[in-house]
Design a protein around this motif. Sequence first.
Motif, short mmCIF file in Angstrom:
data_model
loop_
_atom_site.label_atom_id
_atom_site.label_comp_id
_atom_site.label_asym_id
_atom_site.label_seq_id
_atom_site.Cartn_x
_atom_site.Cartn_y
_atom_site.Cartn_z
N GLY A 128 2.29 6.58 -6.81
CA GLY A 128 1.22 7.48 -7.22
C GLY A 128 1.64 8.94 -7.15
O GLY A 128 1.38 9.71 -8.09
N ALA B 116 -4.44 7.53 -10.96
CA ALA B 116 -5.73 7.13 -10.42
C ALA B 116 -5.77 5.61 -10.20
O ALA B 116 -6.30 5.14 -9.19
CB ALA B 116 -6.86 7.57 -11.35
N HIS B 117 -5.22 4.86 -11.15
CA HIS B 117 -5.18 3.40 -10.99
C HIS B 117 -4.33 3.01 -9.78
O HIS B 117 -4.69 2.08 -9.04
CB HIS B 117 -4.64 2.73 -12.25
N GLY C 273 -3.94 4.83 -7.17
CA GLY C 273 -4.78 5.18 -6.01
C GLY C 273 -5.77 4.07 -5.71
O GLY C 273 -5.94 3.68 -4.54
N ASP C 274 -6.40 3.54 -6.76
CA ASP C 274 -7.34 2.42 -6.58
C ASP C 274 -6.62 1.21 -6.01
O ASP C 274 -7.13 0.53 -5.12
CB ASP C 274 -7.98 2.04 -7.92
N ALA C 275 -5.44 0.90 -6.55
CA ALA C 275 -4.66 -0.25 -6.07
C ALA C 275 -4.29 -0.05 -4.59
O ALA C 275 -4.39 -1.00 -3.80
CB ALA C 275 -3.41 -0.44 -6.92
N GLU D 181 -5.87 1.70 -2.35
CA GLU D 181 -7.08 1.52 -1.53
C GLU D 181 -7.41 0.04 -1.38
O GLU D 181 -7.77 -0.42 -0.29
CB GLU D 181 -8.26 2.27 -2.14
N ALA D 182 -7.31 -0.71 -2.46
CA ALA D 182 -7.58 -2.16 -2.40
C ALA D 182 -6.58 -2.86 -1.49
O ALA D 182 -6.96 -3.76 -0.72
CB ALA D 182 -7.54 -2.76 -3.81
N ARG E 94 -7.59 -2.14 2.05
CA ARG E 94 -8.72 -3.00 2.45
C ARG E 94 -8.25 -4.42 2.69
O ARG E 94 -8.67 -5.08 3.65
CB ARG E 94 -9.82 -2.97 1.38
N GLU F 142 0.84 -1.20 0.00
CA GLU F 142 0.00 0.00 0.00
C GLU F 142 0.87 1.25 0.00
O GLU F 142 0.62 2.21 -0.74
CB GLU F 142 -0.93 0.00 1.22
#
Length: 120
Positions: free
Chosen positions: A60, A89-90, A92-94, A96-97, A100, A53
């Motif tokens: 990023g 943005a991708h 950022g999504d990674a 966040e995943a 989680r 993360e």
Amino acid sequence: MNVEGEIPEAVVSGERGTQAWRRVVRAQMAAAADHGDFYSLGGELVATLLALEAVAGVLGRQVAGYGQGRVLRDDEGRDPSRRLALAAAHLGDAGEALGRGARSANRFWSAIGHIAVEEL
């Protein structure tokens, strides 16, 4: 700037980490189920996901500012700044995943830590 032909430390370390986790998978597939392994590997999984993360966050930030002071081109003729924004943005999504995933792994680690094992 990297010396020509020299692989950056971050890349070498990332490759070693990937190889190490692949060895973990192979070893665990061959291992008997063991509570201590569940707990120890759960902790390592949490630590690894948190580290990944953080890598996604660093990349990023770097990608978002990559076009400053550089002339960039896109191999498909698109606007490079838009492509970088999409890449950031991708990431950022990674990130966040991965966060989680780390929280879920931490809940697994905690749950497994509450189990007592008594050998028969």
